[in-house]
Design a protein around this motif. Structure first.
Motif, PDB file in Angstrom:
ATOM      1  N   SER A  61       1.415   5.662  13.768  1.00 22.98           N
ATOM      2  CA  SER A  61       1.814   4.648  12.793  1.00 22.98           C
ATOM      3  C   SER A  61       3.189   4.166  13.225  1.00 22.98           C
ATOM      4  O   SER A  61       4.181   4.909  13.087  1.00 22.98           O
ATOM      5  CB  SER A  61       1.883   5.218  11.372  1.00 22.98           C
ATOM      6  N   GLY A  62       3.246   2.960  13.779  1.00 25.49           N
ATOM      7  CA  GLY A  62       4.496   2.484  14.353  1.00 25.49           C
ATOM      8  C   GLY A  62       4.864   3.338  15.548  1.00 25.49           C
ATOM      9  O   GLY A  62       4.050   3.562  16.449  1.00 25.49           O
ATOM     10  N   THR A  63       6.107   3.851  15.579  1.00 23.84           N
ATOM     11  CA  THR A  63       6.555   4.696  16.694  1.00 23.84           C
ATOM     12  C   THR A  63       6.268   6.164  16.464  1.00 23.84           C
ATOM     13  O   THR A  63       6.336   6.960  17.399  1.00 23.84           O
ATOM     14  CB  THR A  63       8.066   4.512  16.921  1.00 23.84           C
ATOM     15  N   SER A  64       5.980   6.555  15.236  1.00 32.17           N
ATOM     16  CA  SER A  64       5.736   7.960  14.924  1.00 32.17           C
ATOM     17  C   SER A  64       4.245   8.270  14.998  1.00 32.17           C
ATOM     18  O   SER A  64       3.405   7.380  14.913  1.00 32.17           O
ATOM     19  CB  SER A  64       6.265   8.296  13.533  1.00 32.17           C
ATOM     20  N   TYR A  65       3.957   9.539  15.156  1.00 31.67           N
ATOM     21  CA  TYR A  65       2.555   9.951  15.226  1.00 31.67           C
ATOM     22  C   TYR A  65       2.388  11.366  14.696  1.00 31.67           C
ATOM     23  O   TYR A  65       3.342  12.147  14.613  1.00 31.67           O
ATOM     24  CB  TYR A  65       2.034   9.877  16.667  1.00 31.67           C
ATOM     25  N   GLU A  66       1.148  11.663  14.323  1.00 29.43           N
ATOM     26  CA  GLU A  66       0.760  13.004  13.926  1.00 29.43           C
ATOM     27  C   GLU A  66      -0.265  13.530  14.913  1.00 29.43           C
ATOM     28  O   GLU A  66      -1.074  12.771  15.438  1.00 29.43           O
ATOM     29  CB  GLU A  66       0.152  12.988  12.514  1.00 29.43           C
ATOM     30  N   LEU A 102       0.813  -1.215   0.000  1.00 24.30           N
ATOM     31  CA  LEU A 102       0.000   0.000   0.000  1.00 24.30           C
ATOM     32  C   LEU A 102       0.850   1.271   0.000  1.00 24.30           C
ATOM     33  O   LEU A 102       0.316   2.378   0.127  1.00 24.30           O
ATOM     34  CB  LEU A 102      -0.941   0.005   1.207  1.00 24.30           C
ATOM     35  N   GLY A 103       2.179   1.120  -0.127  1.00 30.41           N
ATOM     36  CA  GLY A 103       3.054   2.273  -0.241  1.00 30.41           C
ATOM     37  C   GLY A 103       3.452   2.911   1.070  1.00 30.41           C
ATOM     38  O   GLY A 103       4.074   3.978   1.076  1.00 30.41           O
ATOM     39  N   LYS A 104       3.120   2.282   2.192  1.00 30.12           N
ATOM     40  CA  LYS A 104       3.501   2.840   3.489  1.00 30.12           C
ATOM     41  C   LYS A 104       4.989   2.655   3.746  1.00 30.12           C
ATOM     42  O   LYS A 104       5.641   3.488   4.378  1.00 30.12           O
ATOM     43  CB  LYS A 104       2.680   2.160   4.597  1.00 30.12           C
ATOM     44  N   LEU A 105       5.549   1.547   3.244  1.00 34.27           N
ATOM     45  CA  LEU A 105       6.960   1.241   3.428  1.00 34.27           C
ATOM     46  C   LEU A 105       7.665   1.214   2.075  1.00 34.27           C
ATOM     47  O   LEU A 105       7.099   0.752   1.076  1.00 34.27           O
ATOM     48  CB  LEU A 105       7.133  -0.121   4.114  1.00 34.27           C
ATOM     49  N   ARG A 106       8.914   1.680   2.058  1.00 30.37           N
ATOM     50  CA  ARG A 106       9.725   1.600   0.849  1.00 30.37           C
ATOM     51  C   ARG A 106      10.556   0.323   0.817  1.00 30.37           C
ATOM     52  O   ARG A 106      11.025  -0.080  -0.251  1.00 30.37           O
ATOM     53  CB  ARG A 106      10.659   2.813   0.771  1.00 30.37           C
ATOM     54  N   ALA A 131      11.275  -5.229  11.522  1.00 24.84           N
ATOM     55  CA  ALA A 131       9.861  -5.118  11.153  1.00 24.84           C
ATOM     56  C   ALA A 131       9.302  -3.785  11.645  1.00 24.84           C
ATOM     57  O   ALA A 131       9.586  -3.341  12.762  1.00 24.84           O
ATOM     58  CB  ALA A 131       9.066  -6.276  11.741  1.00 24.84           C
ATOM     59  N   TYR A 132       8.479  -3.153  10.809  1.00 22.19           N
ATOM     60  CA  TYR A 132       7.978  -1.801  11.079  1.00 22.19           C
ATOM     61  C   TYR A 132       7.151  -1.729  12.365  1.00 22.19           C
ATOM     62  O   TYR A 132       7.252  -0.758  13.124  1.00 22.19           O
ATOM     63  CB  TYR A 132       7.139  -1.345   9.880  1.00 22.19           C
ATOM     64  N   LEU A 133       6.349  -2.755  12.623  1.00 22.93           N
ATOM     65  CA  LEU A 133       5.450  -2.714  13.775  1.00 22.93           C
ATOM     66  C   LEU A 133       6.011  -3.394  15.019  1.00 22.93           C
ATOM     67  O   LEU A 133       5.372  -3.374  16.063  1.00 22.93           O
ATOM     68  CB  LEU A 133       4.101  -3.344  13.404  1.00 22.93           C
ATOM     69  N   ASP A 134       7.162  -4.014  14.939  1.00 19.57           N
ATOM     70  CA  ASP A 134       7.835  -4.521  16.142  1.00 19.57           C
ATOM     71  C   ASP A 134       8.700  -3.404  16.688  1.00 19.57           C
ATOM     72  O   ASP A 134       9.893  -3.294  16.386  1.00 19.57           O
ATOM     73  CB  ASP A 134       8.675  -5.764  15.825  1.00 19.57           C
ATOM     74  N   THR A 135       8.080  -2.543  17.503  1.00 19.79           N
ATOM     75  CA  THR A 135       8.736  -1.296  17.916  1.00 19.79           C
ATOM     76  C   THR A 135       9.523  -1.418  19.213  1.00 19.79           C
ATOM     77  O   THR A 135      10.325  -0.550  19.525  1.00 19.79           O
ATOM     78  CB  THR A 135       7.686  -0.188  18.086  1.00 19.79           C
ATOM     79  N   TYR A 136       9.309  -2.478  19.983  1.00 18.26           N
ATOM     80  CA  TYR A 136      10.009  -2.649  21.246  1.00 18.26           C
ATOM     81  C   TYR A 136      11.234  -3.538  21.050  1.00 18.26           C
ATOM     82  O   TYR A 136      11.199  -4.499  20.273  1.00 18.26           O
ATOM     83  CB  TYR A 136       9.088  -3.274  22.297  1.00 18.26           C
ATOM     84  N   GLU A 137      12.281  -3.231  21.795  1.00 14.67           N
ATOM     85  CA  GLU A 137      13.506  -4.025  21.696  1.00 14.67           C
ATOM     86  C   GLU A 137      13.249  -5.481  22.058  1.00 14.67           C
ATOM     87  O   GLU A 137      13.828  -6.394  21.468  1.00 14.67           O
ATOM     88  CB  GLU A 137      14.590  -3.435  22.612  1.00 14.67           C
TER      89      GLU A 137
END
Length: 826
Positions: free
Chosen positions: A290-295, A26-30, A40-46
């Protein structure tokens, strides 16, 4: 309107890989991330990247077909399944990932049961079809047999006519349309999917991006269109031009890297703006993650998943605004561990820190054991213990260890019983009568009131219900939490001057405990539902093992050279059996377990003996009550409280007459104005009670009696304390008089009461008739409260030729004396 799509799977089925593939497509990731590459984009914790598993649910916002959707990735490991369950209540649809190499595993059936419970439409994606040995037709048959016969292949490359027939047979409406026209409209299929009459199945490999586009096309085609309104109540439901009341569902609490508390919610109705008030708390920020970032957003509308800062009192599962409370979670922890803290640490500070984790992971159930100064935690499994250690170390910079795990037992009752709690030390008063009834298995605790407001004011009833709901009540067998019961307030009494809010807390807790002590209690243990696959020549060994573990099973099924055994067994006896089974089958066996619920314990006496619990030694949870006589309080044991109680007990017929169906319970709670939460404004309640004029206190009646007849001579015996224990001491043993049901009459001198009572006396100065009428109304209520026959007498002896009269007014007898006859002589 945004849509929320969740991804669920058994661990290692490729769920996170599919989420990565969807975001990339869907173009969210390059660039595609991978679990094994720890990017992985959604595995945000160490911790997640280190272990290669999803621990906490995460989200990403993308656009599909021009429409905004929120993708929720959930944990797949069984130890974190409660985290997954919390997200189900905000999903519009779910993608259930099945491993093509492993087929339908045990935890998949748990997920399927949860999806059915929350009525969520499901799309199935059979992953890893690139691996050797996978068979599309066999997997589809397994899905139909193990999950639902309405699982239909929606993938590409199949005969169109056969596809339409397979879809049509799933729903009668579709069948009629197909027979009439020979075609099926997308809108009809989409509605059938929303109704859970069809479960589309797609096949592919997320790692190689095969089949992913087909899945996304199916979601866009059948899950994103808004449902068609079927009745008048739904018309305008999704109309943005029609203003709607705000509603939201909280599904998660977390904290960001700066320690800010985040409330994750889905807007289910209306919209939410920054600076809005939610239950008296102001919304500081609205974040779209979205993942670790937000608006940051100024306003969010229907269907949006967002995180809000500024709220301190929210909790997972809470309904806000017009949204109702969520269902109680089905999955719960079954293991209990004691936390071993470092030497010299501040245990109370650590307890507060652990409470923060409990907010974010509610199934932890942090328990403080006052007697031993210990902190206990309830968890889903041993993997969660390891994760918890790491969380505490990273969050609070502290190393902790855990003791040996034990089973989380629960307690219930086998038959209805009435519990009585009385709390009457000097200048305090409250009595509560509760009817305890066994409920259905898995129903938890249900609370209701069947007490008349003429007997006990509504505010006090609400307070009692609050005290029932504010804590976990311990049982009397091993001190375990009670469950599967209906607790109903049937009677109660307050004192106009001496009752405080805390008095009802004491009497309520004591009523529950006293009822449990009288009841036939049942110890419950958690039970697994299992599927055991072993080589056919080893099925005898497996059946013997299950019987040894006090389990039961259905006749085994043979599938080729393997045999399948389905049944149930206690969690306590199945611990470690996975390792044993793997050993004797040389790795060919497979065991899948899911929590079935709680059932009567198989070794009750042994567990009670090992616990060493003594309900009478549990000073934090007393079973007796406190009464007062001659100005001093004394403790009455639980088995004597019924004889000392001030209010009558229910007889068997009255107990059976209380038809406590769930619908009636809900209606009564709403009718009584009960609001979930602690009723803290006790002073306002007491002010409202003191402003009422339809109550006559014992002190006022005694004062009137003393003015008329002189002081009362009392027995000189006293109630004293001995060696720190409250008990009764007198020249003779005090015993309550046996209660004999007989008619009681009360004669009241009307004018003595009027002129001794300040309010009535002032009214009489204006109009004596009004004072008499007011007294009649008060005594009518008093008669209804005491259940006696009341005769109100007024002097009329100075009226010449008066023959006297008696009449019945508002249920009481009103008598006027004849000429030359005083009220005393009457």
């Amino acid at each position: 309107m945004a849509r929320v799509i969740g991804i669920l799977a058994h661990v290692d089925a490729g769920k996170t890989t599919l989420a990565e593939a969807i975001l990339y497509s869907l173009g969210k990731l390059r660039k595609l991330g991978r679990v094994d590459h720890k990017d992985a984009y959604l595995d945000t914790y160490e911790l997640e990247r280190a272990r290669g598993i999803t621990i906490f649910s995460k989200q990403a916002m993308v656009k599909l077909g021009g429409q905004e959707i929120t993708l929720l990735d959930t944990p797949g490991h069984v130890d974190f399944s409660a985290e997954m369950e919390r997200t189900l209540q905000v999903l519009d649809a779910a993608v259930l990932v099945i491993s093509g190499a492993d087929g339908v595993q045990g935890h998949v059936e748990t997920l399927w049961r949860l999806l059915k419970r929350y009525e969520i439409p499901v799309f199935l994606f059979v992953n890893k079809m690139d691996q050797a040995g996978t068979d599309r037709e066999k997997l589809l048959v397994e899905l139909k047999e193990r999950l639902d016969g309405r699982c239909v292949d929606f993938g590409e490359g199949q005969d169109q006519e056969q596809y339409l027939e397979n879809v049509a047979v799933c729903q009668e409406v579709l069948m009629e349309a197909y027979l009439e026209t020979g075609i099926l409209e997308d809108a009809g299929i989409a509605q059938a999917i929303r109704d859970r009459d069809i479960f589309p199945v797609y096949f592919g490999s997320a790692l190689k991006l095969t089949g992913v586009d087909g899945l996304l096309a199916g979601i866009e085609r059948f899950a994103l269109p808004a449902p068609v309104a079927r009745d008048a109540d739904e018309v305008g439901k999704d109309n943005p031009g029609k203003p709607k009341e705000f509603g939201a569902r909280v599904f998660k609490i977390s904290r960001d890297s700066q320690g800010n508390r985040l409330t994750h919610m889905k807007i289910t109705s209306g919209s939410l703006k920054v600076k809005s008030l939610i239950n008296g708390e102001k919304v500081d920020q609205i974040r779209l993650y979205s993942g670790t970032s937000y608006e940051l957003a100024e306003e969010v509308g229907h269907g949006t998943i967002c995180a809000v800062t500024g709220l301190k009192e929210t909790r997972s599962g809470q309904g806000i605004g017009c949204e109702k409370e969520g269902m109680l979670p089905l999955l719960e922890p079954v293991l209990n561990y004691r936390i071993r803290l470092p030497e010299g640490c501040d245990v109370h500070k650590i307890l507060g820190q652990l409470r923060q984790l409990e907010e974010e992971i509610p199934e932890l159930h942090i328990v403080w054991k006052e007697a031993g100064g210990e902190i206990h935690v309830q968890v889903m499994g041993e993997v969660q213990i390891e994760i918890l250690k790491s969380l505490i170390r990273d969050r609070f910079d502290m190393e902790v260890d855990f003791g040996t795990g034990s089973i989380v037992y629960k307690e219930t009752i086998a038959e209805p019983i009435e519990g009585v709690g009385h709390f009457e030390p000097l200048r305090h008063y409250a009595e509560v009568h509760l009817l305890l009834q066994p409920g259905e298995a898995g129903s938890g605790l249900t609370f209701d009131s069947r007490c008349s407001e003429d007997v006990l004011d509504r505010n006090w009833q609400r307070l009692i219900l609050t005290h029932l709901m504010e804590r976990q009540h311990p049982g009397v067998l091993i001190g375990a939490e009670i469950t599967d019961m209906r607790i109903t307030l049937v009677n109660g009494r307050a004192h106009l001057k001496h009752t405080e809010g805390g008095d009802f807390r004491q009497s309520t807790y004591r009523a529950v405990r006293q009822g449990l002590r009288k009841a036939s209690c049942v110890l419950l243990e958690p039970v697994y539902e299992f599927i055991l696959e072993v080589p056919a020549d080893m099925i005898g060994r497996a059946m013997t093992d299950v019987q040894r573990m006090h389990g039961s099973f259905a006749p085994p099924l043979t599938e080729g050279d393997m045999a399948v055994l389905k049944g149930k067994a206690p969690v306590a006896t199945m611990g470690g059996y996975q390792t044993e089974m793997t050993s004797y089958t040389r790795g060919r066996g497979r065991l899948s377990c899911i929590l079935k619920g709680y059932e009567p314990c198989h070794n009750t006496e042994e567990v009670i003996l090992q616990s060493g619990y003594d309900p009478e030694a549990d000073l934090e949870n007393p079973t007796g009550s406190v009464f007062c006589a001659h100005g001093a309080g004394f403790v009455v044991n639980w088995n004597q409280v019924d004889d000392y109680a001030h209010l009558p007990m229910l007889d068997r017929e009255q107990m059976m007459a209380l038809n406590l169906s769930e619908g009636v319970i809900g209606d009564n709670m709403e009718k009584n104005g009960y609001v979930h939460g602690t009723d803290s404004n006790d002073s306002r309640q007491r002010a409202e009670r003191s402003s009422r004029t339809d109550y006559v206190t014992d002190e006022e009646l005694e004062e009137i009696f003393t003015r008329t007849y002189g002081a009362v001579k009392r027995d000189r015996n006293r109630f004293n304390r001995n060696k720190g224990q409250e008990r009764l001491e007198s020249t003779s043993v005090y015993k309550p008089k046996p209660k004999v049901r007989q008619e009681e009459y009360l004669l009241v001198d009307g004018y003595n009461i009027i002129f001794a009572w300040e309010e009535l006396r002032e009214l009489a100065k204006v109009n004596i008739d009004s004072a008499r009428d007011k007294l009649m109304d008060i005594l009518c209520n008093y008669q209804g409260y005491r259940k006696n026959t009341l005769i109100l007498v007024f002097d009329a002896y100075k009226v010449k030729g008066n023959p006297g009269s008696i009449e019945k007014r508002n249920g009481i007898y009103v008598a006027y004396t004849k000429e030359a006859e005083t009220a005393d002589s009457y």
